[in-house]
Each structure stands twice: as structure tokens, then as C-alpha cells.
Scaffold this motif. Structure first.
Motif, PDB file in Angstrom:
ATOM      1  N   GLY A 297       0.625  -1.309  -0.038  1.00 19.00           N
ATOM      2  CA  GLY A 297       0.073  -0.122  -0.232  1.00 19.00           C
ATOM      3  C   GLY A 297       0.744   1.656  -0.391  1.00 19.00           C
ATOM      4  N   PHE A 298       0.375   1.941  -1.221  1.00 20.91           N
ATOM      5  CA  PHE A 298       1.796   3.400  -0.901  1.00 20.91           C
ATOM      6  C   PHE A 298       1.851   4.258   0.507  1.00 20.91           C
ATOM      7  N   GLU A 299       0.564   4.387   1.468  1.00 18.50           N
ATOM      8  CA  GLU A 299      -0.259   5.130   2.735  1.00 18.50           C
ATOM      9  C   GLU A 299       0.988   4.557   3.215  1.00 18.50           C
ATOM     10  N   LEU A 300       1.912   3.200   3.207  1.00 25.19           N
ATOM     11  CA  LEU A 300       2.181   2.754   4.214  1.00 25.19           C
ATOM     12  C   LEU A 300       3.383   2.678   4.089  1.00 25.19           C
ATOM     13  N   VAL A 301       3.946   2.613   2.646  1.00 24.15           N
ATOM     14  CA  VAL A 301       5.139   3.220   2.008  1.00 24.15           C
ATOM     15  C   VAL A 301       5.653   4.590   2.842  1.00 24.15           C
ATOM     16  N   GLU A 302       4.729   5.001   2.165  1.00 24.56           N
ATOM     17  CA  GLU A 302       4.981   6.549   2.729  1.00 24.56           C
ATOM     18  C   GLU A 302       5.266   7.461   3.760  1.00 24.56           C
ATOM     19  N   LYS A 303       4.434   6.409   4.855  1.00 24.76           N
ATOM     20  CA  LYS A 303       4.553   6.862   6.613  1.00 24.76           C
ATOM     21  C   LYS A 303       5.830   6.361   6.162  1.00 24.76           C
ATOM     22  N   GLU A 304       6.530   4.756   5.977  1.00 26.94           N
ATOM     23  CA  GLU A 304       7.581   4.827   6.597  1.00 26.94           C
ATOM     24  C   GLU A 304       9.210   5.384   6.410  1.00 26.94           C
ATOM     25  N   LEU A 305       8.796   6.511   5.439  1.00 26.44           N
ATOM     26  CA  LEU A 305      10.021   6.519   4.161  1.00 26.44           C
ATOM     27  C   LEU A 305       9.494   7.978   4.494  1.00 26.44           C
ATOM     28  N   ILE A 306       9.056   8.767   4.878  1.00 25.35           N
ATOM     29  CA  ILE A 306       8.768  10.333   5.594  1.00 25.35           C
ATOM     30  C   ILE A 306       8.907  10.468   7.284  1.00 25.35           C
ATOM     31  N   LYS A 307       8.800   9.569   8.065  1.00 29.55           N
ATOM     32  CA  LYS A 307       8.772   9.621   9.777  1.00 29.55           C
ATOM     33  C   LYS A 307       9.744  10.389   9.975  1.00 29.55           C
ATOM     34  N   GLN A 308       9.433  11.404  11.225  1.00 29.97           N
ATOM     35  CA  GLN A 308      11.070  12.179  11.417  1.00 29.97           C
ATOM     36  C   GLN A 308      11.281  13.273  10.830  1.00 29.97           C
TER      37      GLN A 308
END
Length: 236
Positions: free
Chosen positions: A224-235
Motif C-alpha cells: 500500500g502506497f500510504e504505508l510505505v509513504e508513512k515509513e519513508l517520511i516519518k521523523q
């Protein structure tokens, strides 16, 4: 007596930057040229190798690298040794981070940041540093200096595009070739330093969560795009 060049040998050599030609007995030697910047010394050495071991010419690839075709199997180690001694990199293939595809944003009137510097930095940080790390499949990075998108960042596993002076957008999940997928842009704009951090997270996330043989875009589709996006831009 000549050595039989088996499929296993060809596959192994392909991962090292030696691509089997359709005649079955010659190879193209791929040389990584960061940002496509060819010095006089490099071009002279490549010409010498082409004349000595090939057929006197070399070709340019889409990613601004170089290939010397029609090198004999028994000469591959000699070619690699001579190129390496001259500071040239044989490679750009295999299940790893590939050579960085870029544009002329550094000198182009539309460029919004120094694409050549970023490409050289990424070559050191990601291509060389991660060279011995086997990924589920190839991982391609494209760097575009502006919205004209000459290197097609939307069609790479991860693509960077100039949006404002010194700020970039980031696409993930694109793919070109026999299967084409247009990547999606993650939320926000990023400094060049932040973009590098996102790239590193993407590589490591792919290493941890990608299935063997699975391309990065297919992993993004699966998770899922949203999950991967969240992991890449956190912090960030």
C-alpha cells in the motif's frame, strides 16, 4: 580449449557489469559514469580498451553510462583490471542499487538545484556503499532538476524532481520497461539532505520488506502506497 559459457556463468557475469551479447560468445562491459561527466583521461582509457579488446568503439546508455561491446569472455578480467586501475567503475547491473540516472540541471537554465552534485553524492552514498548488499531486485533512482522531468523520475523506483529552488518532490513506485507503472509523489517538499535520507530509508525498507525477485513498485502495490509513504517520511 575454450571454456563453455553456461547460462549460470552469463547470469553471474551480468550481475558484475558484463552483459552477454546475442552472438553468445561476446560481452558488453558496462562502465558507471557518475552524472555522465567524462574526463579526457577516462575517455582516452575507454577508447584504448575498446580498440584493444573490442571493435574500436563504445556506446552511451540511457543512464549516461558507457558500454564497450564485443569483448571476449577470456578478456573480461583483464578489462576490469585495466579500467579499475584507471579509476573507472565496472558495474551498474544486478539486484542492487543501480547507477543514478540524472539530467543536466546543474547547468540547465531550468535546473532548480545541483543535480550533478547530488548524483555524485548518491553514487558514493548508495551505489558504492550498498554495492555488496543484495536487494530483492534492481533499485533505480532518477534525479530531475525541474518539472520537465527529462530522466522520467515518475518512472523509476524512486525519483526526485525539482519543485522550488533547493526543494524537491519525491516519487516512489514507478517502473519502466516491459511493464510500466507511473509512480506517485509522496506528500511534501524536501531539502536535498532530507531527500537523501528518504532514499536511504527506501532502500532499507525494500531490503527488509521486499520479496525475492519483487520489484520495488510491486512491493509498494502489495503493502500500500500510504504505508510505505508513512515509513519513508516519518521523523523528517
Amino acid at each position: 580449449m575454450s571454456t563453455e559459457i553456461t547460462v549460470e556463468i552469463k547470469n553471474s557475469l551480468r550481475g558484475q557489469g558484463f552483459l552477454s551479447l546475442k552472438d553468445g560468445c561476446h560481452f558488453s562491459v558496462r562502465i558507471v559514469i557518475p552524472a555522465g561527466q567524462m574526463t579526457k583521461e577516462f575517455s582516452t582509457k575507454i577508447t584504448e580498451i575498446s580498440e584493444k579488446y573490442g571493435r574500436g568503439y563504445f556506446t552511451l546508455t540511457q543512464r549516461l553510462d558507457v558500454e564497450i561491446p564485443f569483448v571476449k569472455y577470456e578478456d573480461l578480467d583483464l578489462v576490469r583490471e585495466e579500467l579499475t586501475k584507471s579509476g573507472l567503475i565496472v558495474g551498474g547491473t544486478g539486484k542492487r542499487v543501480r547507477s543514478i540516472h540524472t539530467c543536466k540541471g546543474t547547468v540547465c537554465r531550468f535546473g532548480l538545484y545541483d543535480t550533478e552534485k547530488m548524483t555524485k553524492d548518491f553514487t558514493e552514498r548508495f551505489y558504492k556503499k550498498y554495492y555488496d548488499i543484495v536487494l530483492p531486485n534492481k533499485f533505480r533512482i532518477a534525479i530531475a532538476g525541474c518539472k520537465n522531468s527529462c530522466p522520467k523520475p515518475q518512472m523509476s523506483d524512486l525519483g526526485i524532481i525539482g519543485r522550488k529552488l533547493g526543494l524537491v518532490g519525491i516519487f516512489i513506485g514507478g517502473m519502466n520497461g516491459s511493464t510500466q507503472i507511473t509512480g506517485k509523489e509522496i506528500a511534501g517538499l524536501y531539502t536535498l539532505e532530507e531527500a537523501g535520507d528518504v532514499v536511504e530509508r527506501a532502500i532499507n525498507f525494500y531490503k527488509e520488506h521486499g520479496e525475492m525477485g519483487e520489484r520495488f513498485p510491486k512491493m509498494v502495490e502489495r503493502l500500500g502506497f500510504e504505508l510505505v509513504e508513512k515509513e519513508l517520511i516519518k521523523q523528517i
